[in-house]
Scaffold this motif. Structure first.
Motif, short mmCIF file in Angstrom:
data_model
loop_
_atom_site.label_atom_id
_atom_site.label_comp_id
_atom_site.label_asym_id
_atom_site.label_seq_id
_atom_site.Cartn_x
_atom_site.Cartn_y
_atom_site.Cartn_z
N TRP A 88 0.80 -1.23 0.00
CA TRP A 88 0.00 0.00 0.00
C TRP A 88 0.84 1.28 0.00
CZ3 TRP A 88 -4.31 -1.17 -1.92
CH2 TRP A 88 -4.86 -2.44 -1.66
N LEU B 92 -3.35 9.86 4.20
CA LEU B 92 -4.73 9.90 4.67
C LEU B 92 -5.35 11.27 4.45
CD1 LEU B 92 -7.10 8.52 6.18
CD2 LEU B 92 -6.09 9.34 8.32
N THR C 183 1.22 6.13 4.05
CA THR C 183 0.42 5.90 5.24
C THR C 183 1.40 5.49 6.34
OG1 THR C 183 0.16 3.56 4.64
CG2 THR C 183 -1.57 5.09 3.90
N LEU D 19 -7.66 2.70 3.28
CA LEU D 19 -6.36 2.86 2.64
C LEU D 19 -5.49 1.62 2.73
CD1 LEU D 19 -5.43 6.56 3.47
CD2 LEU D 19 -6.69 5.60 1.54
N HIS D 20 -5.96 0.58 3.40
CA HIS D 20 -5.24 -0.68 3.42
C HIS D 20 -5.88 -1.68 2.46
CE1 HIS D 20 -3.78 0.35 7.80
NE2 HIS D 20 -3.37 1.21 6.89
N GLU E 166 -8.30 12.51 1.89
CA GLU E 166 -9.54 13.03 2.47
C GLU E 166 -9.82 14.47 2.06
OE1 GLU E 166 -9.99 10.46 6.63
OE2 GLU E 166 -9.03 12.43 6.69
N HIS F 217 0.93 13.01 5.12
CA HIS F 217 0.16 11.81 5.39
C HIS F 217 -0.80 11.55 4.23
CE1 HIS F 217 -2.36 9.47 8.63
NE2 HIS F 217 -1.75 8.67 7.78
N ARG G 128 -7.29 4.25 11.95
CA ARG G 128 -7.94 5.30 11.16
C ARG G 128 -7.71 5.07 9.68
NH1 ARG G 128 -6.71 11.33 12.64
NH2 ARG G 128 -7.86 11.48 10.67
N GLU G 129 -6.49 4.71 9.32
CA GLU G 129 -6.18 4.44 7.91
C GLU G 129 -7.00 3.27 7.38
OE1 GLU G 129 -1.48 5.88 8.08
OE2 GLU G 129 -2.00 3.76 7.86
N LYS G 130 -7.09 2.23 8.19
CA LYS G 130 -7.86 1.06 7.78
C LYS G 130 -9.33 1.41 7.61
CE LYS G 130 -8.68 -3.81 8.83
NZ LYS G 130 -8.39 -4.94 9.74
#
Length: 402
Positions: free
Chosen positions: A51, A198, A218, A273-274, A202, A196, A267-269
């Motif tokens: 990723w 993320l 990430t 994003l994973h 977003e 980041h 939070r990423e998951k």
């Protein structure tokens, strides 16, 4: 690019294709306007194994950073951010601090002021000279395992190694990380700040995608990159800088992992994003940013309104070229960095002037290209209201601030 530069897997999926643009820091002289200008594809992909989001290495760091147009100290808020970091770093009188990609001494000047021994490693000779003029010892070189070992042999191991806004600029992630490991003492710390992925996703921060950024992290992918070079992620901080960054704390030896690492990974998951689903609608949101900005600029031109830009950052050149903005829609931009005055933005060929030009011309709108410095620039540009002008922020969505 068919294989991931971190894990070697072949499963790279497209995230967003921004067409072809020139390197974002290759500002043009007037004499160069009639010459050919090279452009390179700007297609962000993500590895479906580790990723890591990445661009192919179409240009080399040597092409970008041997002579560089970006001087960190022109951002007042960034210099203050660096000062706060140094104040809170727990340095002792006998500490040794090394910063990689130390730029013009924006951070190490605060270390020098505390009387603590330090060294900057900066590949751009023109920028490094500015650091030396501030009294910051600076080595002109690119970090590699060999350079790290040479610095360690000559100066001793570093108690703290800092690498701000450089971890994305290195195509050889593993080699660079091994260089960091060579610099740091066995019981020392490494601090890395990088945007980041993320928040990039977003908040539609697609203009931070440009050729000198080879990858976008990430915490999950950064953790794997650090491990590949012999460092262990032990903590992470979420920072507001550059629209949303992470400060990664790593050590050579394994240590307990902070709960903050677990929280950010979660939070990423949750944001997807994973897995591939988190990336699938980004291109559509990028297209809307482009349409909204173009619609605003065309309507302003049709209404006889004048628009000038503020700033000539690398991210601004991604935005200008992706949107196809030329001097008919943006007459000029201004920048605090004298190095850019009298030059033209790459690709879009928009002239760059000193900031005083805005007060002299009194445009109806000022398009703010370094939107990540919003609070600082709203204050600096408060005088635009004197003639009824307004500031325009294109990201994360179009906003006109009167």
């Amino acid at each position: 690019m068919t294989a991931c530069r971190l894990c070697g897997a072949s499963g790279l999926a497209g995230v967003v294709d921004l067409g072809a643009t020139p390197p974002c820091e290759l500002f043009l002289t007037a004499e160069a306007l009639d010459a050919p200008e090279p452009t390179y594809p700007l297609h962000l992909k993500v590895c479906t194994t580790c990723w890591l989001a990445q661009l192919p290495p179409l240009i080399t760091p040597e092409e970008t950073f041997t002579e560089y147009a970006y001087f960190s100290s022109y951002s007042t808020s960034w210099v203050e951010h660096a000062r706060r970091f140094v104040d809170g770093a727990g340095l002792r009188p006998d500490s040794f601090v090394v910063e990689v990609a130390s730029n013009d001494g924006y951070l190490l000047q605060h270390v020098v002021a505390r009387g603590v021994r330090c060294l900057g490693i900066e590949p751009s000779a023109n920028v490094g000279r500015a650091a030396i003029d501030k009294g910051v010892p600076t080595l002109t070189d690119f970090l590699s395992p060999e350079v790290g070992q040479r610095v360690r042999a000559e100066h001793g191991p570093a108690d703290l190694v800092v690498a701000n806004n450089v971890y994305a600029h290195i195509p050889d992630i593993v080699g660079f990380t091994r260089g960091l490991r060579a610099l740091v003492a066995d019981d020392g710390r490494v601090s890395i700040e990088v945007q980041h992925l993320l928040t990039l996703m977003e908040l539609n921060q697609y203009d931070t995608i440009y050729h000198e950024h080879f990858q976008y992290y990430t915490v999950a992918s950064a953790q794997q990159a650090l491990a590949a070079g012999g460092l262990h992620l032990v903590d992470v901080e979420l920072l507001p800088t550059h629209g949303g960054s992470i400060r990664l704390w790593a050590r050579p030896e394994e240590a307990p992992v902070s709960p903050r690492v677990v929280e950010v990974l979660a939070r990423e998951k949750a944001a997807g994003l994973h897995e591939l689903s988190g990336y699938e609608d980004f291109a559509a949101r990028v297209a809307k940013v482009r349409r909204d900005l173009l619609r605003f600029l065309i309507d302003a031109a049709d209404a006889g309104k004048t628009v000038a830009g503020y700033g000539a950052p690398g991210k601004g050149n991604t935005l200008l070229n992706h949107c196809g903005i030329r001097p008919d829609l943006l007459a000029y931009t201004v920048d605090r960095n004298p190095y850019k005055h009298g030059k033209f933005t790459p690709g879009s060929r928009i002239p760059i002037h000193a900031p005083e030009r805005i007060a002299a011309d009194r445009p109806d709108y000022v398009l703010v290209l370094p939107w990540n410095l919003r609070d600082e620039l709203v204050e600096q540009l408060a005088y635009v209201r004197e003639w009824g002008g307004a500031l325009v922020f294109p990201i994360p969505s179009l906003e006109v601030v009167a």
